[in-house]
Design a protein around this motif. Structure first.
Motif, PDB file in Angstrom:
ATOM      1  N   UNK A 105       0.807  -1.276   0.037  1.00 47.44           N
ATOM      2  CA  UNK A 105      -0.094   0.070  -0.131  1.00 47.44           C
ATOM      3  C   UNK A 105       0.863   1.364  -0.056  1.00 47.44           C
ATOM      4  N   UNK A 106       2.185   1.259  -0.574  1.00 46.70           N
ATOM      5  CA  UNK A 106       3.026   2.372  -0.742  1.00 46.70           C
ATOM      6  C   UNK A 106       2.478   3.528  -1.396  1.00 46.70           C
ATOM      7  N   UNK A 107       1.524   3.107  -2.278  1.00 41.93           N
ATOM      8  CA  UNK A 107       1.031   4.575  -2.941  1.00 41.93           C
ATOM      9  C   UNK A 107      -0.322   4.936  -2.234  1.00 41.93           C
ATOM     10  N   UNK A 108      -0.479   4.382  -1.122  1.00 42.30           N
ATOM     11  CA  UNK A 108      -1.735   4.973  -0.239  1.00 42.30           C
ATOM     12  C   UNK A 108      -1.215   5.978   0.724  1.00 42.30           C
ATOM     13  N   UNK A 109      -2.513   6.421   1.411  1.00 42.19           N
ATOM     14  CA  UNK A 109      -2.085   7.588   2.183  1.00 42.19           C
ATOM     15  C   UNK A 109      -1.060   7.258   3.370  1.00 42.19           C
ATOM     16  N   UNK A 110      -1.368   6.055   4.167  1.00 42.29           N
ATOM     17  CA  UNK A 110      -0.639   5.913   5.284  1.00 42.29           C
ATOM     18  C   UNK A 110       0.697   5.096   4.928  1.00 42.29           C
ATOM     19  N   UNK A 111       0.700   4.272   4.000  1.00 40.69           N
ATOM     20  CA  UNK A 111       1.897   3.813   3.361  1.00 40.69           C
ATOM     21  C   UNK A 111       2.713   4.488   2.889  1.00 40.69           C
ATOM     22  N   UNK A 112       2.352   5.516   1.962  1.00 44.13           N
ATOM     23  CA  UNK A 112       3.394   6.603   1.442  1.00 44.13           C
ATOM     24  C   UNK A 112       4.041   7.256   2.581  1.00 44.13           C
ATOM     25  N   UNK A 113       3.308   7.529   3.694  1.00 43.68           N
ATOM     26  CA  UNK A 113       3.882   8.525   4.631  1.00 43.68           C
ATOM     27  C   UNK A 113       5.017   7.505   5.662  1.00 43.68           C
ATOM     28  N   UNK A 114       4.651   6.203   5.733  1.00 41.27           N
ATOM     29  CA  UNK A 114       5.416   5.477   6.468  1.00 41.27           C
ATOM     30  C   UNK A 114       6.899   5.141   5.581  1.00 41.27           C
ATOM     31  N   UNK A 115       6.721   4.907   4.317  1.00 42.77           N
ATOM     32  CA  UNK A 115       7.751   4.682   3.470  1.00 42.77           C
ATOM     33  C   UNK A 115       8.681   5.738   3.328  1.00 42.77           C
ATOM     34  N   UNK A 116       8.114   6.943   3.545  1.00 43.85           N
ATOM     35  CA  UNK A 116       8.895   8.135   3.477  1.00 43.85           C
ATOM     36  C   UNK A 116       9.613   8.409   4.717  1.00 43.85           C
ATOM     37  N   UNK A 117       9.002   8.049   5.773  1.00 44.13           N
ATOM     38  CA  UNK A 117       9.756   8.056   7.107  1.00 44.13           C
ATOM     39  C   UNK A 117      10.939   7.141   7.122  1.00 44.13           C
ATOM     40  N   UNK A 118      10.679   5.844   6.644  1.00 37.73           N
ATOM     41  CA  UNK A 118      11.596   4.858   6.587  1.00 37.73           C
ATOM     42  C   UNK A 118      12.792   5.143   5.661  1.00 37.73           C
ATOM     43  N   UNK A 119      12.492   5.729   4.475  1.00 35.38           N
ATOM     44  CA  UNK A 119      13.680   6.310   3.791  1.00 35.38           C
ATOM     45  C   UNK A 119      14.416   7.460   4.348  1.00 35.38           C
ATOM     46  N   UNK A 120      13.626   8.205   5.144  1.00 38.38           N
ATOM     47  CA  UNK A 120      14.443   9.272   5.609  1.00 38.38           C
ATOM     48  C   UNK A 120      15.189   8.804   6.754  1.00 38.38           C
ATOM     49  N   UNK A 121      15.193   7.714   7.267  1.00 39.59           N
ATOM     50  CA  UNK A 121      16.117   7.304   8.552  1.00 39.59           C
ATOM     51  C   UNK A 121      17.085   6.238   7.777  1.00 39.59           C
ATOM     52  N   UNK A 122      16.948   6.065   6.613  1.00 41.13           N
ATOM     53  CA  UNK A 122      17.949   5.465   6.084  1.00 41.13           C
ATOM     54  C   UNK A 122      17.897   3.937   5.572  1.00 41.13           C
ATOM     55  N   UNK A 123      16.492   3.691   5.805  1.00 41.13           N
ATOM     56  CA  UNK A 123      16.190   2.254   5.362  1.00 41.13           C
ATOM     57  C   UNK A 123      16.209   1.913   3.974  1.00 41.13           C
ATOM     58  N   UNK A 124      16.181   0.694   3.183  1.00 39.51           N
ATOM     59  CA  UNK A 124      15.816   0.564   1.838  1.00 39.51           C
ATOM     60  C   UNK A 124      14.607   0.123   1.865  1.00 39.51           C
ATOM     61  N   UNK A 125      13.722   0.744   0.976  1.00 38.57           N
ATOM     62  CA  UNK A 125      12.117   0.290   0.871  1.00 38.57           C
ATOM     63  C   UNK A 125      11.740  -0.300  -0.235  1.00 38.57           C
ATOM     64  N   UNK A 126      11.058  -1.493   0.124  1.00 42.48           N
ATOM     65  CA  UNK A 126      10.415  -1.944  -1.399  1.00 42.48           C
ATOM     66  C   UNK A 126       8.908  -1.660  -1.146  1.00 42.48           C
TER      67      UNK A 126
END
Ligand SMILES: NC(=O)c1ccc[n+]([C@@H]2O[C@H](COP(=O)([O-])OP(=O)(O)OC[C@H]3O[C@@H](n4cnc5c(N)ncnc54)[C@H](O)[C@@H]3O)[C@@H](O)[C@H]2O)c1
Length: 326
Positions: free
Chosen positions: A7-28
């Protein structure tokens, strides 16, 4: 770490993915980009993620979780690298479950089961964090809603599928030792939000000079929870060590139920415009009030919502103006 976000294109999914990217994780990220609401908004969220990740730490697969072959291919391709899963893809919305029940069964039951099957085959996986919903509390009249309350009286098909997801997950914890955290979200709102939700459609109506379609007299109460607080709760769940075979459930809510009329006052203040009201009977499945007991979430996750409704709505309206009206 490598985290799969459904659900990475969804509301919560995109915001969670953004926070993970911001702290240096690799996100699929995976998403079917369905047209339950305007897919252009979903594409814009993905564009934002790609630019935050600078083309490096975010990869995206366009797929449907209900497609077994596609899920098996994803497992074969990326399974070795995945350390955690945040499963947020679902058919959301209470009212649409009266219109298109099949979408709920496909995404929320079959899709959830495919995520569980995938998860149990991943060699490095620490845990699966998945979205449930305050709707599982059904017509519960005891407030605030506690994880220990009975949840066997769903008022909508959406709620029934979310409760069923919890049961499926518990069975996978027992049968396969799959470590999981289920999060019951309470009315999440904020920038990049969902156009089908009241705060969003009210804001649009007020800017368009249209009347707001209000269920009943506006006295319905919701525990409106700001997106950044939800994201913090999801990340805290993902980070908390968990034993094999353990399944935990938490409420993520603001712990301060506000009425729809309070919401309208906040939108009026943030937009500087007066709302016109069109009061209509509430459809079946809408519950009168939600209110989260977050004692356990505070204790175990350090979950501490920080954003009051007027402040969160102000930020949402600022985003709305920038995105739609600039
Ligand atoms: N927003 C809320 O207030 C709220 C409250 C309680 C629970 N939840 C739950 O949180 C999660 C995220 O909700 P949201 O508000 O971001 O909704 P959303 O609709 O914005 O995001 C869900 C995403 O999942 C995708 N999706 C749906 N079915 C899919 C499938 N079969 N395969 C792949 N992708 C699929 C959609 O295209 C969408 O982009 C959902 O599980 C929802 O049920 C949300």
């Amino acid at each position: 770490m490598t985290i799969l976000v459904t659900g990475a294109a969804g509301f919560i999914g995109s915001q969670v993915a953004a926070a993970l990217v911001a702290r240096g994780e690799q996100v699929i990220g995976v998403d079917s980009i369905n047209d339950y609401y305007d897919p252009r908004l979903k594409q814009a969220r993905l564009d934002r993620l790609r630019s935050l990740a600078k083309g490096e730490s975010f990869r995206f697969h366009h797929l449907d979780l209900a497609d077994r072959a596609a899920m098996e291919a994803l497992t074969a391709r990326d399974g070795q690298s995945i350390d955690g899963i945040v499963h947020l893809a679902a058919q959301a919305g209470v009212r649409y479950s009266l219109v298109n029940p099949h979408a709920y069964i496909a995404s929320n039951l079959i899709g959830h089961m495919h995520v569980l099957e995938m998860a149990r085959h991943l060699p490095k996986l620490r845990q699966l964090v998945y979205a449930s919903s305050s709707s599982v509390y059904g017509g519960n009249t005891k407030v605030p809603f506690s994880i220990d309350d009975r949840v066997d009286n769903p008022l909508s098909l959406y709620a029934a599928t979310k409760r069923a997801d919890e049961a499926l997950s518990i069975s996978y914890a027992h049968s396969h030792g799959l470590a999981q955290t289920g999060l019951r979200f309470f009315t999440v709102y904020g920038p990049w939000g969902r156009p089908d939700m009241a705060y969003f459609s009210f804001t649009k109506a007020i800017f368009d000079g249209e009347p707001l379609r209000i269920f009943g007299d506006g006295s319905m109460r919701r525990d409106f929870t700001y997106i950044d607080d939800i994201v913090a709760g999801v990340l805290a769940s993902l980070d908390r060590p968990i034993d094999a075979g353990q399944h935990r459930l938490y409420n993520l809510g603001n712990n301060a139920a506000a009425s729809v009329n309070d919401l309208i006052v906040a939108i009026e203040a943030a937009t500087g415009r007066k709302a016109k009201r069109n009061e209509v009977p509430p459809p079946p499945g809408e519950v009168a009030a939600t209110w989260a007991d977050i004692e356990a979430s505070r204790r175990d996750l350090g979950f501490q919502p920080k954003t009051a409704l007027p402040q969160g709505i102000e930020r949402f309206v600022a985003w709305y103006k920038d995105y739609y009206l600039a």
